[in-house]
Scaffold this motif. Sequence first.
Motif, PDB file in Angstrom:
ATOM      1  N   ILE A   1      -3.248   2.150   5.010  1.00 26.27           N
ATOM      2  CA  ILE A   1      -3.030   1.187   3.925  1.00 26.27           C
ATOM      3  C   ILE A   1      -4.341   0.489   3.586  1.00 26.27           C
ATOM      4  O   ILE A   1      -4.719   0.365   2.408  1.00 26.27           O
ATOM      5  CB  ILE A   1      -1.951   0.159   4.318  1.00 26.27           C
TER       6      ILE A   1
ATOM      7  N   GLU B   1      -6.917   3.162   1.965  1.00 26.95           N
ATOM      8  CA  GLU B   1      -6.656   3.477   0.555  1.00 26.95           C
ATOM      9  C   GLU B   1      -6.739   2.226  -0.312  1.00 26.95           C
ATOM     10  O   GLU B   1      -7.163   2.298  -1.473  1.00 26.95           O
ATOM     11  CB  GLU B   1      -5.283   4.142   0.407  1.00 26.95           C
ATOM     12  N   GLY B   2      -6.351   1.088   0.236  1.00 35.81           N
ATOM     13  CA  GLY B   2      -6.513  -0.156  -0.507  1.00 35.81           C
ATOM     14  C   GLY B   2      -7.965  -0.464  -0.789  1.00 35.81           C
ATOM     15  O   GLY B   2      -8.315  -0.987  -1.857  1.00 35.81           O
TER      16      GLY B   2
ATOM     17  N   GLY C   1      -8.991   1.646  -3.686  1.00 38.06           N
ATOM     18  CA  GLY C   1      -8.429   1.134  -4.923  1.00 38.06           C
ATOM     19  C   GLY C   1      -9.098  -0.141  -5.398  1.00 38.06           C
ATOM     20  O   GLY C   1      -9.392  -0.297  -6.593  1.00 38.06           O
ATOM     21  N   LEU C   2      -9.358  -1.070  -4.474  1.00 40.98           N
ATOM     22  CA  LEU C   2      -9.971  -2.342  -4.849  1.00 40.98           C
ATOM     23  C   LEU C   2     -11.367  -2.136  -5.425  1.00 40.98           C
ATOM     24  O   LEU C   2     -11.719  -2.702  -6.463  1.00 40.98           O
ATOM     25  CB  LEU C   2     -10.027  -3.267  -3.632  1.00 40.98           C
TER      26      LEU C   2
ATOM     27  N   ILE D   1      -1.850   5.270  -5.943  1.00 44.05           N
ATOM     28  CA  ILE D   1      -2.150   5.439  -4.522  1.00 44.05           C
ATOM     29  C   ILE D   1      -0.940   6.078  -3.861  1.00 44.05           C
ATOM     30  O   ILE D   1       0.210   5.678  -4.109  1.00 44.05           O
ATOM     31  CB  ILE D   1      -2.451   4.078  -3.849  1.00 44.05           C
TER      32      ILE D   1
ATOM     33  N   THR E   1      -6.070   8.138  -3.145  1.00 45.00           N
ATOM     34  CA  THR E   1      -6.238   7.154  -4.214  1.00 45.00           C
ATOM     35  C   THR E   1      -6.888   7.853  -5.395  1.00 45.00           C
ATOM     36  O   THR E   1      -7.932   8.486  -5.253  1.00 45.00           O
ATOM     37  CB  THR E   1      -7.130   5.991  -3.745  1.00 45.00           C
TER      38      THR E   1
ATOM     39  N   LEU F   1      -2.460  -9.239  -1.211  1.00 45.66           N
ATOM     40  CA  LEU F   1      -3.111  -7.936  -1.357  1.00 45.66           C
ATOM     41  C   LEU F   1      -2.111  -6.791  -1.217  1.00 45.66           C
ATOM     42  O   LEU F   1      -2.172  -5.801  -1.957  1.00 45.66           O
ATOM     43  CB  LEU F   1      -4.229  -7.779  -0.317  1.00 45.66           C
ATOM     44  N   LEU F   2      -1.171  -6.937  -0.287  1.00 47.94           N
ATOM     45  CA  LEU F   2      -0.159  -5.898  -0.099  1.00 47.94           C
ATOM     46  C   LEU F   2       0.772  -5.819  -1.310  1.00 47.94           C
ATOM     47  O   LEU F   2       1.153  -4.720  -1.737  1.00 47.94           O
ATOM     48  CB  LEU F   2       0.643  -6.171   1.172  1.00 47.94           C
TER      49      LEU F   2
ATOM     50  N   MET G   1      -1.068  -4.064  -4.018  1.00 49.58           N
ATOM     51  CA  MET G   1      -1.172  -2.638  -3.737  1.00 49.58           C
ATOM     52  C   MET G   1       0.152  -1.929  -4.015  1.00 49.58           C
ATOM     53  O   MET G   1       0.172  -0.784  -4.480  1.00 49.58           O
ATOM     54  CB  MET G   1      -1.583  -2.426  -2.283  1.00 49.58           C
TER      55      MET G   1
ATOM     56  N   ILE H   1       1.443   1.981  -5.797  1.00 48.98           N
ATOM     57  CA  ILE H   1       1.951   3.055  -4.946  1.00 48.98           C
ATOM     58  C   ILE H   1       2.796   4.011  -5.780  1.00 48.98           C
ATOM     59  O   ILE H   1       3.627   3.583  -6.585  1.00 48.98           O
ATOM     60  CB  ILE H   1       2.773   2.480  -3.781  1.00 48.98           C
TER      61      ILE H   1
ATOM     62  N   VAL I   1       4.340  -0.009   2.703  1.00 51.19           N
ATOM     63  CA  VAL I   1       3.745  -1.257   2.218  1.00 51.19           C
ATOM     64  C   VAL I   1       4.775  -2.387   2.206  1.00 51.19           C
ATOM     65  O   VAL I   1       4.457  -3.533   2.561  1.00 51.19           O
ATOM     66  CB  VAL I   1       3.133  -1.054   0.817  1.00 51.19           C
TER      67      VAL I   1
END
Length: 240
Positions: free
Chosen positions: A54, A57-58, A61-62, A74, A84, A132-133, A136, A140, A149
């Motif tokens: 998590i 890949e986060g 993405g960020l 993602i 991602t 943040l989760l 994200m 997904i 997540v």
Amino acid sequence: MDSNTTTALPDLWGRLSGTQPGPDLWVVLATLAAALAVVAPHPVWRVARNAITIAHEGGHGLIALVTGRKLTGIRLHSDTSGLTVSRGKPYGLGMILTAAAGYTAPSLLGLGGAALLAAGRITLLLWVATALLLAMLVMIRNAYGALTVVLTGGAFLLVSWLAGPQTQAAFAYAVVWFLLLGGVRPPFELQAKRRRGGAGDSDADQLSRLTRVPAGLWLFLFHAVSLCSLIGGGQWLLRL
């Protein structure tokens, strides 16, 4: 209703902006031992690695968003791999930073979390992680990823709202220790795969094609970031 809302908002802001006392040293050491017990044994790590994915890949993405790329989705898979996808130029600094962000993200998140805990910002750390989760989750694109997540974010949300200060502190320290320790293991796993001739399209190999710098040097960077983050973050957590 309006009165309650007016009272609740300053109280919430006070919790987020204020500091909370850290746990006793024995709690810090206990959470360190718990994180080691999760990261070291392979059967347990096989499940816990989903949380590192998590963060990995986060991170992709960020940084894709920060560098102006368009993040399209993602995916997180049950084998702890992930993907991602972003749109933009297939070369250049933005693509390089995006590719480099994955293996470094868990350790850097752990280092940032350790800095917050050292400053007594336990509640802020829990809320930032939850936010943040949730962000994200919007990106997904598969059911397993969404479930992973949601479960992770739900744990942070429950602890943030329902647990007492000491439980929150122990949970926060355990999470940060896990990120710092868990961030060290994937680069070694990637190194082992590459030694066996696998992982030909890994982040390190993609970075090598983008920069003409050998993949081994990018792998060295991943190791350096994870180990330095563990040392620096560990010193903050142990109050050395």
